[in-house]
Design a protein around this motif. Structure first.
Motif, PDB file in Angstrom:
ATOM      1  N   SER A  37      30.747  16.976  -0.286  1.00  0.00           N
ATOM      2  CA  SER A  37      29.995  16.546  -1.463  1.00  0.00           C
ATOM      3  C   SER A  37      30.909  16.025  -2.575  1.00  0.00           C
ATOM      4  CB  SER A  37      29.129  17.678  -1.990  1.00  0.00           C
ATOM      5  OG  SER A  37      29.944  18.706  -2.506  1.00  0.00           O
ATOM      6  N   ILE A  38      32.198  16.411  -2.570  1.00  0.00           N
ATOM      7  CA  ILE A  38      33.099  15.942  -3.628  1.00  0.00           C
ATOM      8  C   ILE A  38      33.998  14.790  -3.182  1.00  0.00           C
ATOM      9  CG2 ILE A  38      33.106  18.145  -4.820  1.00  0.00           C
ATOM     10  CD1 ILE A  38      35.875  18.664  -3.603  1.00  0.00           C
ATOM     11  N   ILE A  39      33.938  14.426  -1.891  1.00  0.00           N
ATOM     12  CA  ILE A  39      34.730  13.281  -1.409  1.00  0.00           C
ATOM     13  C   ILE A  39      33.953  12.007  -1.725  1.00  0.00           C
ATOM     14  CG2 ILE A  39      35.685  12.137   0.623  1.00  0.00           C
ATOM     15  CD1 ILE A  39      36.096  14.888   1.850  1.00  0.00           C
ATOM     16  N   PRO A  40      34.534  11.086  -2.505  1.00  0.00           N
ATOM     17  CA  PRO A  40      33.786   9.906  -2.965  1.00  0.00           C
ATOM     18  C   PRO A  40      33.835   8.732  -1.982  1.00  0.00           C
ATOM     19  CG  PRO A  40      35.898   9.949  -4.034  1.00  0.00           C
ATOM     20  CD  PRO A  40      35.845  11.166  -3.139  1.00  0.00           C
ATOM     21  N   ARG A  41      33.387   8.955  -0.752  1.00  0.00           N
ATOM     22  CA  ARG A  41      33.397   7.884   0.246  1.00  0.00           C
ATOM     23  C   ARG A  41      32.057   7.845   0.962  1.00  0.00           C
ATOM     24  NH1 ARG A  41      39.139   7.773   3.246  1.00  0.00           N
ATOM     25  NH2 ARG A  41      38.271   5.795   3.888  1.00  0.00           N
ATOM     26  N   LYS A  42      31.713   6.646   1.422  1.00  0.00           N
ATOM     27  CA  LYS A  42      30.466   6.479   2.165  1.00  0.00           C
ATOM     28  C   LYS A  42      30.485   7.303   3.447  1.00  0.00           C
ATOM     29  CE  LYS A  42      27.767   2.982   4.601  1.00  0.00           C
ATOM     30  NZ  LYS A  42      27.702   1.573   5.007  1.00  0.00           N
ATOM     31  N   SER A  43      31.637   7.373   4.098  1.00  0.00           N
ATOM     32  CA  SER A  43      31.738   8.130   5.342  1.00  0.00           C
ATOM     33  C   SER A  43      31.461   9.614   5.120  1.00  0.00           C
ATOM     34  CB  SER A  43      33.112   7.944   5.975  1.00  0.00           C
ATOM     35  OG  SER A  43      34.130   8.304   5.075  1.00  0.00           O
ATOM     36  N   ALA A  44      31.828  10.144   3.961  1.00  0.00           N
ATOM     37  CA  ALA A  44      31.560  11.556   3.663  1.00  0.00           C
ATOM     38  C   ALA A  44      30.059  11.807   3.573  1.00  0.00           C
ATOM     39  CB  ALA A  44      32.250  11.962   2.368  1.00  0.00           C
ATOM     40  N   ARG A  45      29.319  10.870   3.005  1.00  0.00           N
ATOM     41  CA  ARG A  45      27.862  11.022   2.915  1.00  0.00           C
ATOM     42  C   ARG A  45      27.218  10.999   4.304  1.00  0.00           C
ATOM     43  NH1 ARG A  45      28.491   7.102  -1.139  1.00  0.00           N
ATOM     44  NH2 ARG A  45      27.376   5.583   0.116  1.00  0.00           N
ATOM     45  N   LEU A  46      27.680  10.111   5.168  1.00  0.00           N
ATOM     46  CA  LEU A  46      27.117  10.016   6.517  1.00  0.00           C
ATOM     47  C   LEU A  46      27.435  11.264   7.340  1.00  0.00           C
ATOM     48  CD1 LEU A  46      28.013   6.293   7.270  1.00  0.00           C
ATOM     49  CD2 LEU A  46      25.750   7.204   6.823  1.00  0.00           C
ATOM     50  N   ILE A  47      28.660  11.770   7.219  1.00  0.00           N
ATOM     51  CA  ILE A  47      29.049  12.970   7.958  1.00  0.00           C
ATOM     52  C   ILE A  47      28.306  14.186   7.415  1.00  0.00           C
ATOM     53  CG2 ILE A  47      30.992  14.508   8.460  1.00  0.00           C
ATOM     54  CD1 ILE A  47      32.746  11.973   8.579  1.00  0.00           C
ATOM     55  N   ALA A  48      28.108  14.254   6.101  1.00  0.00           N
ATOM     56  CA  ALA A  48      27.376  15.377   5.500  1.00  0.00           C
ATOM     57  C   ALA A  48      25.935  15.406   5.992  1.00  0.00           C
ATOM     58  CB  ALA A  48      27.419  15.282   3.975  1.00  0.00           C
ATOM     59  N   LYS A  49      25.335  14.260   6.127  1.00  0.00           N
ATOM     60  CA  LYS A  49      23.960  14.182   6.626  1.00  0.00           C
ATOM     61  C   LYS A  49      23.871  14.731   8.051  1.00  0.00           C
ATOM     62  CE  LYS A  49      20.249  10.776   6.941  1.00  0.00           C
ATOM     63  NZ  LYS A  49      19.894   9.368   6.737  1.00  0.00           N
ATOM     64  N   THR A  50      24.836  14.381   8.885  1.00  0.00           N
ATOM     65  CA  THR A  50      24.859  14.876  10.257  1.00  0.00           C
ATOM     66  C   THR A  50      25.149  16.372  10.293  1.00  0.00           C
ATOM     67  OG1 THR A  50      25.692  12.707  10.908  1.00  0.00           O
ATOM     68  CG2 THR A  50      25.827  14.449  12.543  1.00  0.00           C
ATOM     69  N   LEU A  51      26.039  16.843   9.419  1.00  0.00           N
ATOM     70  CA  LEU A  51      26.355  18.274   9.356  1.00  0.00           C
ATOM     71  C   LEU A  51      25.134  19.091   8.929  1.00  0.00           C
ATOM     72  CD1 LEU A  51      28.368  20.585   9.509  1.00  0.00           C
ATOM     73  CD2 LEU A  51      29.122  20.004   7.204  1.00  0.00           C
ATOM     74  N   LYS A  52      24.370  18.582   7.968  1.00  0.00           N
ATOM     75  CA  LYS A  52      23.142  19.271   7.554  1.00  0.00           C
ATOM     76  C   LYS A  52      22.152  19.350   8.713  1.00  0.00           C
ATOM     77  CE  LYS A  52      23.398  17.966   2.702  1.00  0.00           C
ATOM     78  NZ  LYS A  52      22.845  17.101   1.655  1.00  0.00           N
TER      79      LYS A  52
END
Length: 113
Positions: A37-52
């Motif tokens: 949530s604190i990494i400011p990259r598009k890839s972090a958002r996509l990986i977070a969605k999959t992790l959730k």
């Protein structure tokens, strides 16, 4: 026990996504979500969605608490490539390769069964 989630055809190149995926391997699931949530990259958002999604799979299908889960593997696999062209100097065409990724997050509760 292992639980996984898969996101296919994410419109980002695998090399960019692997940089972020390496940071969460081996961490507890809630800690990994906080880090993403604190990494400011598009890839972090996509990986977070999959992790959730993987956490929800574990809670709903296997009755495992999210606090017990560890990110066992975060795999970024090569997807198909869109091949496009952009106008270049003197009427030439310059190729563009737009990569896609498949994101696979595997969570484990620490047991080997």
């Amino acid at each position: 026990m292992e639980v996984q989630a898969l996101t296919r055809y994410a419109r980002m190149s695998p090399m960019k996504m692997r940089e972020v995926a390496r940071t969460i391997q081996g961490r507890k699931a809630p800690e990994a979500l906080g880090l993403l949530s604190i990494i400011p990259r598009k890839s972090a958002r996509l990986i977070a969605k999959t992790l959730k999604s993987a956490i929800a799979n574990a809670e709903n299908n296997n009755n495992v608490s999210a606090d017990e889960l560890i990110v066992h593997r975060a795999l970024i696999e090569q997807g198909p490539v869109l091949k496009r062209f952009k106008a270049g100097a003197r009427g030439t065409a310059k190729p563009r390769r737009k990569g896609m990724s498949h994101i696979r997050i595997v969570l484990s509760d620490g047991t080997n069964s």
